[in-house]
Design a protein around this motif. Structure first.
Motif, short mmCIF file in Angstrom:
data_model
loop_
_atom_site.label_atom_id
_atom_site.label_comp_id
_atom_site.label_asym_id
_atom_site.label_seq_id
_atom_site.Cartn_x
_atom_site.Cartn_y
_atom_site.Cartn_z
N PHE A 38 0.83 -1.20 0.00
CA PHE A 38 0.00 0.00 0.00
C PHE A 38 0.86 1.25 0.00
CE2 PHE A 38 -2.58 -3.24 2.15
CZ PHE A 38 -3.64 -3.27 1.26
N TYR A 39 0.55 2.10 -0.95
CA TYR A 39 1.28 3.36 -1.09
C TYR A 39 0.24 4.44 -1.35
CZ TYR A 39 3.90 7.05 -3.39
OH TYR A 39 4.42 8.27 -3.75
N ALA A 40 0.39 5.55 -0.67
CA ALA A 40 -0.50 6.69 -0.88
C ALA A 40 0.36 7.94 -0.98
CB ALA A 40 -1.50 6.80 0.27
N PRO A 41 0.31 8.62 -2.12
CA PRO A 41 1.14 9.81 -2.30
C PRO A 41 0.60 11.01 -1.54
CG PRO A 41 -0.26 9.51 -4.21
CD PRO A 41 -0.50 8.34 -3.31
N ALA A 42 1.49 11.90 -1.20
CA ALA A 42 1.10 13.15 -0.54
C ALA A 42 0.64 14.12 -1.63
CB ALA A 42 2.27 13.73 0.23
N THR A 43 -0.64 14.44 -1.62
CA THR A 43 -1.16 15.39 -2.58
C THR A 43 -2.34 16.13 -1.96
OG1 THR A 43 -2.06 15.68 -4.79
CG2 THR A 43 -2.65 13.66 -3.67
N HIS A 44 -2.51 17.37 -2.35
CA HIS A 44 -3.61 18.17 -1.83
C HIS A 44 -4.64 18.47 -2.91
CE1 HIS A 44 -1.78 18.72 2.06
NE2 HIS A 44 -0.64 19.05 1.46
N ARG A 45 -4.34 18.07 -4.14
CA ARG A 45 -5.25 18.38 -5.24
C ARG A 45 -6.18 17.19 -5.49
NH1 ARG A 45 -0.81 19.66 -9.15
NH2 ARG A 45 -2.16 18.44 -10.49
N LEU A 46 -7.45 17.45 -5.60
CA LEU A 46 -8.43 16.41 -5.84
C LEU A 46 -8.18 15.71 -7.18
CD1 LEU A 46 -10.98 14.96 -4.90
CD2 LEU A 46 -12.32 16.74 -6.03
N SER A 47 -7.75 16.46 -8.17
CA SER A 47 -7.49 15.85 -9.48
C SER A 47 -6.38 14.81 -9.40
CB SER A 47 -7.15 16.92 -10.51
OG SER A 47 -5.97 17.61 -10.13
N SER A 48 -5.36 15.06 -8.61
CA SER A 48 -4.28 14.08 -8.45
C SER A 48 -4.76 12.82 -7.74
CB SER A 48 -3.12 14.69 -7.67
OG SER A 48 -2.57 15.78 -8.36
N ILE A 49 -5.61 13.02 -6.76
CA ILE A 49 -6.17 11.87 -6.04
C ILE A 49 -7.04 11.04 -6.99
CG2 ILE A 49 -7.73 11.16 -4.19
CD1 ILE A 49 -6.80 13.66 -2.65
N LEU A 50 -7.87 11.70 -7.77
CA LEU A 50 -8.74 10.98 -8.70
C LEU A 50 -7.96 10.27 -9.80
CD1 LEU A 50 -11.73 13.46 -8.99
CD2 LEU A 50 -11.59 11.34 -7.65
N LEU A 51 -6.80 10.79 -10.15
CA LEU A 51 -5.95 10.10 -11.12
C LEU A 51 -5.22 8.91 -10.50
CD1 LEU A 51 -4.40 13.08 -13.10
CD2 LEU A 51 -6.01 11.37 -13.94
N PHE A 52 -4.94 8.99 -9.22
CA PHE A 52 -4.22 7.91 -8.54
C PHE A 52 -5.12 6.71 -8.23
CE2 PHE A 52 -3.15 5.94 -4.43
CZ PHE A 52 -1.95 5.33 -4.79
N LEU A 53 -6.38 6.94 -7.89
CA LEU A 53 -7.25 5.86 -7.43
C LEU A 53 -7.50 4.75 -8.45
CD1 LEU A 53 -9.75 7.77 -5.15
CD2 LEU A 53 -7.85 6.29 -4.50
#
Length: 149
Positions: free
Chosen positions: A110-125
């Motif tokens: 399990f890896y979760a990047p540090a990001t504050h932008r919703l677009s980055s989170i939606l691209l990672f999921l």
């Protein structure tokens, strides 16, 4: 003769589903021996000649598996259940990492990047979901199907 024929049938069988394996292998054996022994009892050379003309074991098994499901119905529910559980953990870690502003890694999977932008989170999921599905498939497929790794 018997060793090469048995080796071919064993390799074909390793790609077949458990339920019809014996019937299919018997049919292939009968076909090979009939083609080799068209003039009586087949010799080792005739069987070798027929085996040389046969498709590779994987292709032979695939021709008998057309139209069948890859994942047994009784295992499909477990596949999606475990994938959903892993994805929920991944999603939770991603939310925590975003709130904390730090990269999180739990165990090697399990890896979760540090990001504050919703677009980055939606691209990672989606990548996390595909990874989780692959991880569950990797650990469940060999034991469920009996195939060699």
């Amino acid at each position: 003769m018997a060793k090469r024929l048995e080796d071919y049938l064993r390799r074909v069988g390793s790609y077949l589903a458990d339920e019809d394996r014996e019937e299919i292998l018997l049919e292939i054996r009968t076909h090979i021996l009939e083609r080799a022994g068209s003039r009586g009892e087949p010799t080792a050379e005739e069987v070798d000649r027929v085996l040389d003309d046969m498709p590779p074991p994987r292709a032979m098994a695939a021709s008998y598996s057309e139209g069948q499901e890859i994942i047994a119905p009784e295992l499909r529910n477990f596949l999606f259940l475990y994938t959903g559980i892993l994805f929920a953990v991944h999603l939770g870690l991603t939310v925590v990492a975003s709130i904390a502003g730090t990269t999180l890694a739990l165990f090697p999977f399990f890896y979760a990047p540090a990001t504050h932008r919703l677009s980055s989170i939606l691209l990672f999921l989606p990548f996390a979901f595909v990874f989780d599905f692959g991880l569950v498939s990797l650990f469940s497929l060999p034991s469920a199907s009996g195939l060699p790794i």
